[in-house]
Design a protein around this motif. Structure first.
Motif, PDB file in Angstrom:
ATOM      1  N   CYS A   1      39.765  37.350  42.041  1.00  0.00           N
ATOM      2  CA  CYS A   1      39.196  36.604  40.910  1.00  0.00           C
ATOM      3  C   CYS A   1      39.607  35.129  40.966  1.00  0.00           C
ATOM      4  CB  CYS A   1      39.638  37.218  39.581  1.00  0.00           C
ATOM      5  SG  CYS A   1      38.922  38.855  39.305  1.00  0.00           S
ATOM      6  N   ARG A   2      40.878  34.896  41.305  1.00  0.00           N
ATOM      7  CA  ARG A   2      41.335  33.501  41.420  1.00  0.00           C
ATOM      8  C   ARG A   2      40.524  32.757  42.474  1.00  0.00           C
ATOM      9  NH1 ARG A   2      46.510  35.496  40.509  1.00  0.00           N
ATOM     10  NH2 ARG A   2      46.926  35.731  42.745  1.00  0.00           N
ATOM     11  N   ALA A   3      40.305  33.421  43.606  1.00  0.00           N
ATOM     12  CA  ALA A   3      39.562  32.772  44.696  1.00  0.00           C
ATOM     13  C   ALA A   3      38.114  32.503  44.276  1.00  0.00           C
ATOM     14  CB  ALA A   3      39.613  33.641  45.946  1.00  0.00           C
ATOM     15  N   VAL A   4      37.494  33.471  43.584  1.00  0.00           N
ATOM     16  CA  VAL A   4      36.104  33.282  43.146  1.00  0.00           C
ATOM     17  C   VAL A   4      36.025  32.107  42.166  1.00  0.00           C
ATOM     18  CG1 VAL A   4      34.183  34.325  41.871  1.00  0.00           C
ATOM     19  CG2 VAL A   4      35.447  35.684  43.556  1.00  0.00           C
ATOM     20  N   ARG A   5      36.979  32.058  41.234  1.00  0.00           N
ATOM     21  CA  ARG A   5      37.005  30.951  40.264  1.00  0.00           C
ATOM     22  C   ARG A   5      37.175  29.610  40.965  1.00  0.00           C
ATOM     23  NH1 ARG A   5      36.566  31.152  35.223  1.00  0.00           N
ATOM     24  NH2 ARG A   5      36.534  33.170  34.195  1.00  0.00           N
ATOM     25  N   GLU A   6      38.055  29.615  41.954  1.00  0.00           N
ATOM     26  CA  GLU A   6      38.290  28.374  42.700  1.00  0.00           C
ATOM     27  C   GLU A   6      36.995  27.912  43.375  1.00  0.00           C
ATOM     28  OE1 GLU A   6      41.484  28.652  45.574  1.00  0.00           O
ATOM     29  OE2 GLU A   6      40.897  26.711  46.434  1.00  0.00           O
ATOM     30  N   PHE A   7      36.278  28.865  43.972  1.00  0.00           N
ATOM     31  CA  PHE A   7      35.018  28.527  44.657  1.00  0.00           C
ATOM     32  C   PHE A   7      34.035  27.875  43.686  1.00  0.00           C
ATOM     33  CE2 PHE A   7      30.617  29.660  45.608  1.00  0.00           C
ATOM     34  CZ  PHE A   7      30.471  29.115  46.871  1.00  0.00           C
ATOM     35  N   PHE A   8      33.845  28.497  42.526  1.00  0.00           N
ATOM     36  CA  PHE A   8      32.853  27.954  41.596  1.00  0.00           C
ATOM     37  C   PHE A   8      33.370  26.691  40.903  1.00  0.00           C
ATOM     38  CE2 PHE A   8      31.018  32.142  42.198  1.00  0.00           C
ATOM     39  CZ  PHE A   8      29.673  31.828  42.301  1.00  0.00           C
TER      40      PHE A   8
ATOM     41  N   GLY B   1      39.154  50.861  35.798  1.00  0.00           N
ATOM     42  CA  GLY B   1      40.180  49.904  35.385  1.00  0.00           C
ATOM     43  C   GLY B   1      40.019  48.594  36.140  1.00  0.00           C
ATOM     44  N   LEU B   2      39.791  48.688  37.435  1.00  0.00           N
ATOM     45  CA  LEU B   2      39.618  47.475  38.243  1.00  0.00           C
ATOM     46  C   LEU B   2      38.342  46.740  37.847  1.00  0.00           C
ATOM     47  CD1 LEU B   2      40.642  48.851  41.763  1.00  0.00           C
ATOM     48  CD2 LEU B   2      42.055  47.530  40.181  1.00  0.00           C
ATOM     49  N   ALA B   3      37.286  47.513  37.560  1.00  0.00           N
ATOM     50  CA  ALA B   3      36.020  46.888  37.169  1.00  0.00           C
ATOM     51  C   ALA B   3      36.196  46.113  35.856  1.00  0.00           C
ATOM     52  CB  ALA B   3      34.928  47.951  37.025  1.00  0.00           C
ATOM     53  N   ARG B   4      36.916  46.718  34.907  1.00  0.00           N
ATOM     54  CA  ARG B   4      37.172  46.010  33.640  1.00  0.00           C
ATOM     55  C   ARG B   4      37.913  44.704  33.898  1.00  0.00           C
ATOM     56  NH1 ARG B   4      38.020  51.176  31.546  1.00  0.00           N
ATOM     57  NH2 ARG B   4      40.260  51.037  31.912  1.00  0.00           N
ATOM     58  N   HIS B   5      38.871  44.779  34.802  1.00  0.00           N
ATOM     59  CA  HIS B   5      39.647  43.624  35.214  1.00  0.00           C
ATOM     60  C   HIS B   5      38.732  42.510  35.763  1.00  0.00           C
ATOM     61  CE1 HIS B   5      43.917  42.980  35.538  1.00  0.00           C
ATOM     62  NE2 HIS B   5      43.783  42.371  36.704  1.00  0.00           N
ATOM     63  N   TYR B   6      37.850  42.912  36.679  1.00  0.00           N
ATOM     64  CA  TYR B   6      36.895  41.948  37.248  1.00  0.00           C
ATOM     65  C   TYR B   6      36.027  41.348  36.142  1.00  0.00           C
ATOM     66  CZ  TYR B   6      37.205  42.730  42.388  1.00  0.00           C
ATOM     67  OH  TYR B   6      37.566  42.761  43.699  1.00  0.00           O
ATOM     68  N   LEU B   7      35.481  42.220  35.283  1.00  0.00           N
ATOM     69  CA  LEU B   7      34.532  41.766  34.271  1.00  0.00           C
ATOM     70  C   LEU B   7      35.195  40.760  33.332  1.00  0.00           C
ATOM     71  CD1 LEU B   7      32.727  45.155  33.503  1.00  0.00           C
ATOM     72  CD2 LEU B   7      31.711  43.143  34.606  1.00  0.00           C
ATOM     73  N   LYS B   8      36.464  40.998  33.021  1.00  0.00           N
ATOM     74  CA  LYS B   8      37.190  40.102  32.122  1.00  0.00           C
ATOM     75  C   LYS B   8      37.497  38.782  32.834  1.00  0.00           C
ATOM     76  CE  LYS B   8      41.530  40.250  29.662  1.00  0.00           C
ATOM     77  NZ  LYS B   8      42.617  40.585  30.577  1.00  0.00           N
ATOM     78  N   ASN B   9      38.047  38.887  34.035  1.00  0.00           N
ATOM     79  CA  ASN B   9      38.527  37.681  34.727  1.00  0.00           C
ATOM     80  C   ASN B   9      37.415  36.830  35.329  1.00  0.00           C
ATOM     81  OD1 ASN B   9      41.069  38.456  34.064  1.00  0.00           O
ATOM     82  ND2 ASN B   9      41.603  39.244  36.090  1.00  0.00           N
ATOM     83  N   LEU B  10      36.240  37.408  35.495  1.00  0.00           N
ATOM     84  CA  LEU B  10      35.144  36.644  36.113  1.00  0.00           C
ATOM     85  C   LEU B  10      34.079  36.253  35.095  1.00  0.00           C
ATOM     86  CD1 LEU B  10      34.598  38.523  39.503  1.00  0.00           C
ATOM     87  CD2 LEU B  10      35.862  36.397  39.115  1.00  0.00           C
ATOM     88  N   SER B  11      34.348  36.498  33.803  1.00  0.00           N
ATOM     89  CA  SER B  11      33.299  36.212  32.823  1.00  0.00           C
ATOM     90  C   SER B  11      33.183  34.698  32.622  1.00  0.00           C
ATOM     91  CB  SER B  11      33.602  36.909  31.501  1.00  0.00           C
ATOM     92  OG  SER B  11      34.703  36.286  30.893  1.00  0.00           O
ATOM     93  N   GLY B  12      31.978  34.279  32.276  1.00  0.00           N
ATOM     94  CA  GLY B  12      31.746  32.882  31.913  1.00  0.00           C
ATOM     95  C   GLY B  12      31.730  31.906  33.075  1.00  0.00           C
ATOM     96  N   ILE B  13      31.540  32.400  34.290  1.00  0.00           N
ATOM     97  CA  ILE B  13      31.421  31.468  35.423  1.00  0.00           C
ATOM     98  C   ILE B  13      29.950  31.114  35.618  1.00  0.00           C
ATOM     99  CG2 ILE B  13      31.731  31.154  37.912  1.00  0.00           C
ATOM    100  CD1 ILE B  13      34.111  33.018  37.798  1.00  0.00           C
ATOM    101  N   ASP B  14      29.679  29.813  35.556  1.00  0.00           N
ATOM    102  CA  ASP B  14      28.315  29.344  35.734  1.00  0.00           C
ATOM    103  C   ASP B  14      27.858  29.640  37.155  1.00  0.00           C
ATOM    104  OD1 ASP B  14      26.512  28.299  34.031  1.00  0.00           O
ATOM    105  OD2 ASP B  14      26.700  26.238  34.794  1.00  0.00           O
TER     106      ASP B  14
END
Ligand SMILES: *Cc1c(COP(=O)(O)O)cnc(C)c1O
Length: 403
Positions: free
Chosen positions: A393-400, A289-302
């Motif tokens: 996921c928010r932090a990873v998105r912020e970084f990129f 469940g957590l992995a699906r969450h990661y895969l969805k929320n982190l998709s499409g990051i260059d």
């Protein structure tokens, strides 16, 4: 069960079991930041099962039977049944599970064992400790698992065993490996230390080759409260031989028929594992469940590569590993936000001090070296809260997002 943030901050990640696998991390300027979301915290798992674990402890204490007794026999039966393999032999740890199988097969000096060029060093050590020659095979660049297409070029008349890892909890392309191994009479030994319950179509990891070595190291998906391991196989004579080899090469006391080890899974750990085994499927489902969450929320990051899952694989997400050329900067950024990460693994075995004597150099296994420089494990586990994954996921998105 979520634990309060304040408690997490207080305990941090120090003292967790993955620490011994990591080299001393350089002191960064973020060193003193409190850990809000640790990469691994084993306390809530034990907490959830505390009454049952206490009961198991009391049962073993009262029995006066501490080795090779009824708890081990019951666990071996129950674990074999859960994997679909016909035989399980409990041993002291995952490394010796692999080593004992190689010993039983008579693998030794002059024989070659093909291992993944990336992954944990224990797999290599098992082959080295029986005196065999290591032949590393580079991974599939998408799954990071051993690539069957690269096997034929590595096979020689001395190749005795192919020893793939189901890395990070996802099974390797075992059909591909068996198709190379079987016609040539080469044995396949699965390193199932990270893949308890993982499936390849309708079959489970641990029941996909000629034998499997399993680890119950505390942080694994099925973990004991100390070291532990097992051999799984459908080969009855092999199981019988491992039973001897784990106990000084002896079946009848003081009759030692083979040069064995002392590699036994204790009654206490077997009793603890019997408590935990019925929870494995549900806890793996929480990881998924957590992995699906990661895969969805982190998709499409260059610039960020997510784990790839082939259609036939059903991983159990022992680790959630992303990849980026900006790995160290991302790690520091997350550390500063109280998010724990790890690198599995920062030094490929061929460049580790332990294998210095074999003379491998940087560039010998470029894919393994690139992965070591680019992989980063994010927090995942049956007791990681979905809200924590959101925060990561928010932090990873912020970084990129900052470029
Ligand atoms: C944990 C692990 C091992 C070794 O298991 P121990 O029980 O610690 O000896 C072997 N191979 C892999 C891939 C592992 O992750």
């Amino acid at each position: 069960m979520a634990i309060p943030k304040t408690r997490r901050a207080r305990y941090g990640t120090s003292g967790t079991c993955l620490d011994r696998r990591q080299p001393q991390r350089r002191r960064s300027r973020f060193h003193s930041f409190a850990v809000k979301i640790p990469i691994l915290d084993l306390k809530p798992a034990t907490e959830e099962l505390r009454p049952e674990l206490n009961e198991a402890f009391a049962r073993v204490m009262a029995s006066g039977h501490f080795l090779l007794g009824p708890e081990l026999e019951a666990f071996e039966r129950e674990y074999a049944q859960s994997t679909g393999a016909s035989h399980c032999v409990g041993v002291a740890n995952g490394l010796e599970a692999l080593q004992l199988v190689l010993m039983a097969w008579g693998v030794g000096p002059g024989d070659e064992v093909i291992v993944p060029s990336n992954g944990y060093i224990a797999t290599w050590l098992a082959a080295t400790h029986v005196g065999a020659t290591i032949v590393p095979c580079e991974p599939d660049p998408l799954t990071y698992n051993l690539d069957p297409a690269k096997l034929p070029a590595l096979i020689t008349p001395r190749t005795k065993v192919i020893l793939p890892i189901h890395l990070y909890g996802q099974t390797v392309d075992m059909d591909g490996i068996n198709a190379v191994a079987r016609p040539r009479g080469i044995k396949v030994l699965e390193d199932g230390a990270q893949s308890h319950g993982a499936r390849l179509r309708d079959r489970q990891s641990g029941n996909l080759g000629d034998a499997a070595g399993i680890s119950f190291y505390p942080s694994k998906n099925l973990g004991a409260l100390a070291d532990g391991g097992a051999v799984l196989t459908n080969d009855a004579p092999l199981a019988d031989q491992i039973r001897q080899l784990r106990n000084y090469g002896s079946k009848v006391r003081y009759q030692n028929e083979q040069l064995g080890l002392n590699s036994r899974l204790s009654e206490l750990q077997a009793a603890f594992l019997r408590v935990k085994l019925p929870y494995l499927a549900a806890w793996n489902a929480r990881r998924s469940g957590l992995a699906r969450h990661y895969l969805k929320n982190l998709s499409g990051i260059d610039g960020l590569t997510l784990p790839a899952v082939p259609a036939w694989a059903e991983p159990v997400w022992h680790l959630f590993v992303v990849r980026t050329t900006r790995r160290d900067a991302l790690r520091d950024f997350l550390t500063a936000r109280g998010i724990g990460t790890q690198i599995h693994y920062p030094i490929p075995p061929h460049l580790s001090g332990a294998y210095h004597h074999l003379g491998w150099k940087p560039g010998d296994f470029p894919l393994a070296e690139t992965l070591a420089a680019e992989v980063l494990s994010l927090p995942i586990g049956p007791h990681v809260a979905p809200g924590d994954v959101d925060e990561v996921c928010r932090a990873v998105r912020e970084f990129f997002g900052r470029g």
